[in-house]
Write a protein that holds these residues in place. Structure first.
Motif, PDB file in Angstrom:
ATOM      1  N   VAL A  69       0.876  -1.175   0.000  1.00  0.00           N
ATOM      2  CA  VAL A  69       0.000   0.000   0.000  1.00  0.00           C
ATOM      3  C   VAL A  69       0.913   1.225   0.000  1.00  0.00           C
ATOM      4  CG1 VAL A  69      -1.707   1.324   1.286  1.00  0.00           C
ATOM      5  CG2 VAL A  69      -1.877  -1.173   1.185  1.00  0.00           C
ATOM      6  N   TYR A  70       0.914   1.951  -1.102  1.00  0.00           N
ATOM      7  CA  TYR A  70       1.840   3.063  -1.340  1.00  0.00           C
ATOM      8  C   TYR A  70       1.071   4.365  -1.161  1.00  0.00           C
ATOM      9  CZ  TYR A  70       5.476   5.728  -3.885  1.00  0.00           C
ATOM     10  OH  TYR A  70       6.467   6.611  -4.254  1.00  0.00           O
ATOM     11  N   CYS A  71       1.389   5.117  -0.122  1.00  0.00           N
ATOM     12  CA  CYS A  71       0.662   6.365   0.175  1.00  0.00           C
ATOM     13  C   CYS A  71       1.554   7.566  -0.103  1.00  0.00           C
ATOM     14  CB  CYS A  71       0.202   6.375   1.636  1.00  0.00           C
ATOM     15  SG  CYS A  71      -0.774   7.841   2.075  1.00  0.00           S
ATOM     16  N   ALA A  72       1.185   8.331  -1.126  1.00  0.00           N
ATOM     17  CA  ALA A  72       1.929   9.525  -1.510  1.00  0.00           C
ATOM     18  C   ALA A  72       1.240  10.754  -0.925  1.00  0.00           C
ATOM     19  CB  ALA A  72       2.001   9.632  -3.026  1.00  0.00           C
ATOM     20  N   MET A  73       1.959  11.507  -0.098  1.00  0.00           N
ATOM     21  CA  MET A  73       1.413  12.710   0.530  1.00  0.00           C
ATOM     22  C   MET A  73       2.140  13.924  -0.035  1.00  0.00           C
ATOM     23  SD  MET A  73       1.052  11.227   4.423  1.00  0.00           S
ATOM     24  CE  MET A  73      -0.080  12.541   4.916  1.00  0.00           C
ATOM     25  N   SER A  74       1.371  14.940  -0.411  1.00  0.00           N
ATOM     26  CA  SER A  74       1.971  16.102  -1.083  1.00  0.00           C
ATOM     27  C   SER A  74       1.147  17.340  -0.804  1.00  0.00           C
ATOM     28  CB  SER A  74       2.040  15.847  -2.594  1.00  0.00           C
ATOM     29  OG  SER A  74       0.737  15.669  -3.127  1.00  0.00           O
ATOM     30  N   GLY A  75       1.617  18.457  -1.350  1.00  0.00           N
ATOM     31  CA  GLY A  75       0.880  19.705  -1.179  1.00  0.00           C
ATOM     32  C   GLY A  75      -0.331  19.790  -2.080  1.00  0.00           C
ATOM     33  N   PHE A  76      -0.178  19.307  -3.359  1.00  0.00           N
ATOM     34  CA  PHE A  76      -1.228  19.540  -4.349  1.00  0.00           C
ATOM     35  C   PHE A  76      -1.640  18.289  -5.121  1.00  0.00           C
ATOM     36  CE2 PHE A  76       1.099  23.476  -3.683  1.00  0.00           C
ATOM     37  CZ  PHE A  76       0.069  24.332  -3.336  1.00  0.00           C
ATOM     38  N   GLY A  77      -1.171  17.111  -4.740  1.00  0.00           N
ATOM     39  CA  GLY A  77      -1.585  15.890  -5.402  1.00  0.00           C
ATOM     40  C   GLY A  77      -0.587  15.420  -6.446  1.00  0.00           C
ATOM     41  N   LEU A  78      -0.835  14.227  -6.991  1.00  0.00           N
ATOM     42  CA  LEU A  78       0.093  13.606  -7.934  1.00  0.00           C
ATOM     43  C   LEU A  78      -0.120  14.049  -9.376  1.00  0.00           C
ATOM     44  CD1 LEU A  78       0.205   9.917  -6.603  1.00  0.00           C
ATOM     45  CD2 LEU A  78       1.814  11.789  -6.177  1.00  0.00           C
ATOM     46  N   ASP A  79      -1.211  14.737  -9.664  1.00  0.00           N
ATOM     47  CA  ASP A  79      -1.427  15.200 -11.032  1.00  0.00           C
ATOM     48  C   ASP A  79      -1.867  16.659 -11.008  1.00  0.00           C
ATOM     49  OD1 ASP A  79      -3.975  14.949 -10.028  1.00  0.00           O
ATOM     50  OD2 ASP A  79      -4.546  13.269 -11.312  1.00  0.00           O
ATOM     51  N   GLY A  80      -2.096  17.228 -12.181  1.00  0.00           N
ATOM     52  CA  GLY A  80      -2.454  18.634 -12.267  1.00  0.00           C
ATOM     53  C   GLY A  80      -1.230  19.497 -12.505  1.00  0.00           C
ATOM     54  N   PRO A  81      -1.433  20.753 -12.937  1.00  0.00           N
ATOM     55  CA  PRO A  81      -0.308  21.621 -13.316  1.00  0.00           C
ATOM     56  C   PRO A  81       0.627  21.976 -12.164  1.00  0.00           C
ATOM     57  CG  PRO A  81      -2.370  22.858 -13.260  1.00  0.00           C
ATOM     58  CD  PRO A  81      -2.735  21.417 -13.127  1.00  0.00           C
ATOM     59  N   ASP A  82       0.160  21.877 -10.920  1.00  0.00           N
ATOM     60  CA  ASP A  82       0.987  22.279  -9.783  1.00  0.00           C
ATOM     61  C   ASP A  82       1.419  21.097  -8.919  1.00  0.00           C
ATOM     62  OD1 ASP A  82       0.743  24.920 -10.565  1.00  0.00           O
ATOM     63  OD2 ASP A  82      -1.014  25.279  -9.313  1.00  0.00           O
ATOM     64  N   SER A  83       1.399  19.905  -9.475  1.00  0.00           N
ATOM     65  CA  SER A  83       1.713  18.720  -8.679  1.00  0.00           C
ATOM     66  C   SER A  83       3.145  18.712  -8.164  1.00  0.00           C
ATOM     67  CB  SER A  83       1.448  17.447  -9.497  1.00  0.00           C
ATOM     68  OG  SER A  83       2.239  17.447 -10.675  1.00  0.00           O
ATOM     69  N   ASP A  84       4.044  19.423  -8.834  1.00  0.00           N
ATOM     70  CA  ASP A  84       5.450  19.426  -8.408  1.00  0.00           C
ATOM     71  C   ASP A  84       5.773  20.532  -7.412  1.00  0.00           C
ATOM     72  OD1 ASP A  84       6.086  17.241  -9.933  1.00  0.00           O
ATOM     73  OD2 ASP A  84       6.730  18.410 -11.673  1.00  0.00           O
ATOM     74  N   LEU A  85       4.807  21.392  -7.097  1.00  0.00           N
ATOM     75  CA  LEU A  85       5.081  22.492  -6.170  1.00  0.00           C
ATOM     76  C   LEU A  85       5.156  21.991  -4.732  1.00  0.00           C
ATOM     77  CD1 LEU A  85       2.735  25.337  -7.496  1.00  0.00           C
ATOM     78  CD2 LEU A  85       5.192  25.058  -7.887  1.00  0.00           C
ATOM     79  N   PRO A  86       6.043  22.589  -3.924  1.00  0.00           N
ATOM     80  CA  PRO A  86       6.080  22.218  -2.500  1.00  0.00           C
ATOM     81  C   PRO A  86       4.834  22.738  -1.792  1.00  0.00           C
ATOM     82  CG  PRO A  86       7.544  24.062  -2.913  1.00  0.00           C
ATOM     83  CD  PRO A  86       7.050  23.618  -4.259  1.00  0.00           C
ATOM     84  N   GLY A  87       4.418  22.034  -0.763  1.00  0.00           N
ATOM     85  CA  GLY A  87       3.209  22.440  -0.055  1.00  0.00           C
ATOM     86  C   GLY A  87       3.407  22.475   1.442  1.00  0.00           C
ATOM     87  N   TYR A  88       2.873  23.498   2.073  1.00  0.00           N
ATOM     88  CA  TYR A  88       2.879  23.610   3.526  1.00  0.00           C
ATOM     89  C   TYR A  88       1.494  24.023   3.991  1.00  0.00           C
ATOM     90  CZ  TYR A  88       7.924  23.035   3.942  1.00  0.00           C
ATOM     91  OH  TYR A  88       9.194  22.512   3.925  1.00  0.00           O
ATOM     92  N   ASP A  89       1.260  23.864   5.290  1.00  0.00           N
ATOM     93  CA  ASP A  89      -0.050  24.156   5.873  1.00  0.00           C
ATOM     94  C   ASP A  89      -0.539  25.560   5.506  1.00  0.00           C
ATOM     95  OD1 ASP A  89      -2.036  23.424   8.358  1.00  0.00           O
ATOM     96  OD2 ASP A  89      -1.463  25.538   8.403  1.00  0.00           O
ATOM     97  N   LEU A  90       0.295  26.555   5.656  1.00  0.00           N
ATOM     98  CA  LEU A  90      -0.095  27.938   5.365  1.00  0.00           C
ATOM     99  C   LEU A  90      -0.512  28.095   3.915  1.00  0.00           C
ATOM    100  CD1 LEU A  90      -0.316  30.933   6.138  1.00  0.00           C
ATOM    101  CD2 LEU A  90       2.124  31.157   5.603  1.00  0.00           C
ATOM    102  N   VAL A  91       0.252  27.504   2.996  1.00  0.00           N
ATOM    103  CA  VAL A  91      -0.056  27.612   1.568  1.00  0.00           C
ATOM    104  C   VAL A  91      -1.396  26.950   1.262  1.00  0.00           C
ATOM    105  CG1 VAL A  91       0.729  26.984  -0.743  1.00  0.00           C
ATOM    106  CG2 VAL A  91       2.392  27.700   0.988  1.00  0.00           C
ATOM    107  N   ALA A  92      -1.641  25.790   1.857  1.00  0.00           N
ATOM    108  CA  ALA A  92      -2.896  25.086   1.612  1.00  0.00           C
ATOM    109  C   ALA A  92      -4.085  25.861   2.161  1.00  0.00           C
ATOM    110  CB  ALA A  92      -2.838  23.696   2.226  1.00  0.00           C
TER     111      ALA A  92
END
Length: 628
Positions: A345-368
């Motif tokens: 079971v592979y769980c990927a956690m990120s700021g904006f998800g694995l797809d979409g134009p901003d998937s590679d952006l770093p994410g933090y609580d404030l930004v979200a």
């Protein structure tokens, strides 16, 4: 011992054709039996079908052993290989039936080779008996042996099977320590139920019997003393900061073995988040990392990446919050890992998800919080938007990840299949904003900060009393009538235009002004008593210093002192209680690398191997640990 009899009247080509067809026939019955198995509920019929297929395969092999042909001896040696291959396929299609064959670590290979070496001479002895005695009783005995071996495999797994426990509650507060039990024919294992019934394994305790890897000492001890529903599940947590560690902590609270993989030298970023620090320990780090083990690993070194892969081969769950491109470079993307360990079971956690134009952006609580619109509705009326002043996005994302992982583990247990889970801070905050976004799409104006006075309910906000702030939550029309009667505003009770929430919302400013003026005449404690007697939900707006002394918080055991910190550090009880668990699991957060040696030893590394990795700077041992 081997004698060729020309009068048998069977050609060499016939022998070879029979031998070639037999293993194919036997192996082919495995997926067919799985399809007919109705989600593995008719296991006994499948077991019987496998034994019948085994007997049919044995005939041509034993027959062939009567010749002097060199090919006959080679094919005879292939007989045990065929059986072990069949068991491996049965494990793939029916993992609940054959847990022993799921072990691909060092001890599993040793187990397989030992069985192989034992099977070869047994095959020759069987051939000798075939030549001397009647074949019917010999094959019957052989079939019985295969049946008992597979029954034993189904019941208790390999020789180093995990401890299982039984025992019930004793007294009103805590369970008695569970005791390990032995079952007939097993070195260690359950004595039938509590979690085995006539149709097979049930419940998450059964995952302990499906463990892919040998246990570390800590895991065996935990399984004997901590009957959490995820006991026996191994989680490899490579996340940093707060959301991922929170998810892993909740899984650990439920009994899972969580191995926190940290970089050598500094470890998780959160170890340095402060002040405040207590004896050099970050309060933030301690609050999200109880009940875990720490493996300090240098993933920049090829040996470090290989060590991680070996560990992940033994895992049920993998949590990570790395950039997707970095994961592919390191060879720990979901496709690569699930090719090695299909059950993962592979769980990927990120700021904006694995797809979409901003998937590679770093994410933090404030930004979200900012991007989800959460900040746009938070703050005082007429002032700038404010962040909810806690790690809201991180904690909620951790909860969402833990929920999804548990669901995927149910599927893993039922089907043997893995899963890829995609959890992001933005999606979690959008879930928090669901009623606001739904209202906007239904025609309501774009909301703005209001100081908490713009709820869909007309009177659902804070008010100032004579000495401090309190909140009043009027949830329905009957509650409104009780409220206005209790605070002495009978004119509102008699006004038919205010009988429902829509009418009260239309005159919100008028009625909240009158309520505010009335509540300001008495201290909050007095209003708490009056409105509590009227069954109207009210509460003081408490400071953190008051929350930690709240009688309800104390009675619920919500504050868990970190062991060894003299109560300078605390963590918060997970937001759920399971009646079957009793006392919550509350182990101190791990020191960096504290469990490196035991974790690596549990996946087949020798002390010499570990010392070599330490010398090469690939791993780091915890404080006080020394080379062997």
């Amino acid at each position: 011992m081997l004698s060729y009899r020309a009068d048998d009247g069977v050609s060499r080509d016939t022998f070879l054709a029979a031998v070639s067809l037999a293993p194919v026939t036997q192996i082919g019955t495995v997926p067919l039996a799985a399809l007919l198995c109705d989600d593995c509920l008719r296991r006994r019929l499948v077991l019987l079908a496998g034994c019948v297929a085994t007997v049919l395969v044995a005939y041509p092999f034993f027959w062939l052993l009567d010749t002097h042909q060199p090919a006959a001896i080679v094919l005879a040696l292939a007989l045990p290989v065929c059986y072990w291959l069949t068991d491996a396929l049965q494990a793939s299609f029916l993992p609940e039936l054959f847990p022993t064959q799921l072990r691909y670590s060092g001890s599993g290979i040793t187990h397989t080779l030992g069985g192989l070496l034992f099977s070869v001479p047994v095959s020759f002895v069987a051939a000798a008996l075939w030549d001397r005695y009647d074949a019917t009783w010999l094959l019957a005995l052989y079939a019985l042996g295969r049946y008992r071996a597979q029954r034993r495999s189904r019941r208790c797994g390999a020789g180093d099977a995990p401890l299982t426990t039984s025992g019930g509650p004793s007294g009103p507060d805590r369970p008695t320590p569970p005791r390990a039990t032995r079952s007939r024919g097993c070195r260690l294992g359950p004595r039938e139920p509590p979690w085995v019934s006539g149709t097979g394994l049930h419940g998450f305790q059964a995952i302990a019997a499906l463990q892919i890897d040998p246990k570390t000492e800590k895991e065996v001890e935990a399984m004997a003393t901590r009957p959490g529903p995820l006991t026996g599940v191994r989680v490899v947590d490579m996340t940093t900061s707060y959301a991922g560690p929170t998810a892993a902590m909740y899984l650990a609270d439920l009994g899972a073995t969580v191995i926190k993989v940290e970089r050598t030298g500094r470890g998780d970023d959160t170890r340095g988040w402060g002040p405040p620090f207590a004896d050099g320990v970050s309060a933030w780090f301690a609050s999200a990392n109880r009940n875990k083990q720490s493996l300090a690993l240098n993933l920049r070194a090829p040996e470090g990446r290989e060590t991680l892969l070996r560990l992940l081969d033994t895992a049920h769950v993998f949590l990570q919050n790395f950039n997707p491109a970095k994961l592919r470079r390191m060879g720990i993307d979901s496709e690569t890992l699930q090719a090695r360990n299909p059950r993962l079971v592979y769980c990927a956690m990120s700021g904006f998800g694995l797809d979409g134009p901003d998937s590679d952006l770093p994410g933090y609580d404030l930004v979200a919080q900012a991007r989800s619109g959460l900040m746009s509705v938070t703050g005082e009326k007429g002032r700038s938007p404010q962040r909810v002043s806690t790690a809201l996005s991180d904690v909620v994302t951790g909860m969402c990840a833990a929920l999804a992982v548990n669901a995927a583990l149910v599927r893993q247990f039922r089907t043997g299949e893995g899963e890829v889970i995609d959890v992001s801070l933005l999606d979690s905050d959008l879930a928090l904003m669901a009623p606001r976004i739904a209202s906007y799409h239904a025609g309501e104006a774009d909301p703005a900060p209001s100081g908490g006075t713009d709820s869909v309910l007309a009177v659902y906000q804070p008010f100032e009393t004579a000495d401090r702030t309190m909140v009043v939550a009027i949830g329905n029309d009957a509650m409104w009538q009780r409220f206005v009667a209790a605070v002495g505003l009978p004119e509102f009770a008699e006004d038919p235009a205010l009988a429902d929430n829509a009418g009260r919302r239309g005159r919100r400013a008028e009625i909240t002004a009158a309520i505010a003026a009335r509540l300001a005449t008495c201290p909050a404690a007095e209003w708490l008593q009056i409105l509590g007697d009227a069954d109207v939900p009210v509460a003081l707006v408490q400071a953190v210093s008051e929350v930690v002394k709240d009688p309800q918080v104390i009675a619920r055991g919500s504050l868990l002192p970190v062991p060894g910190s003299e109560e300078q550090l605390i963590t918060i009880h997970s937001p759920f209680r399971l009646e079957s668990v009793g006392e919550p699991r509350n182990e101190r957060f791990p020191e960096l690398g504290a469990d490196t040696r035991s974790v690596l030893g549990g996946i087949g590394y020798s002390d010499a191997d570990i010392d070599e990795l330490v010398a090469a700077g690939v791993i780091e041992l915890g404080p006080g640990a020394v080379a062997s």
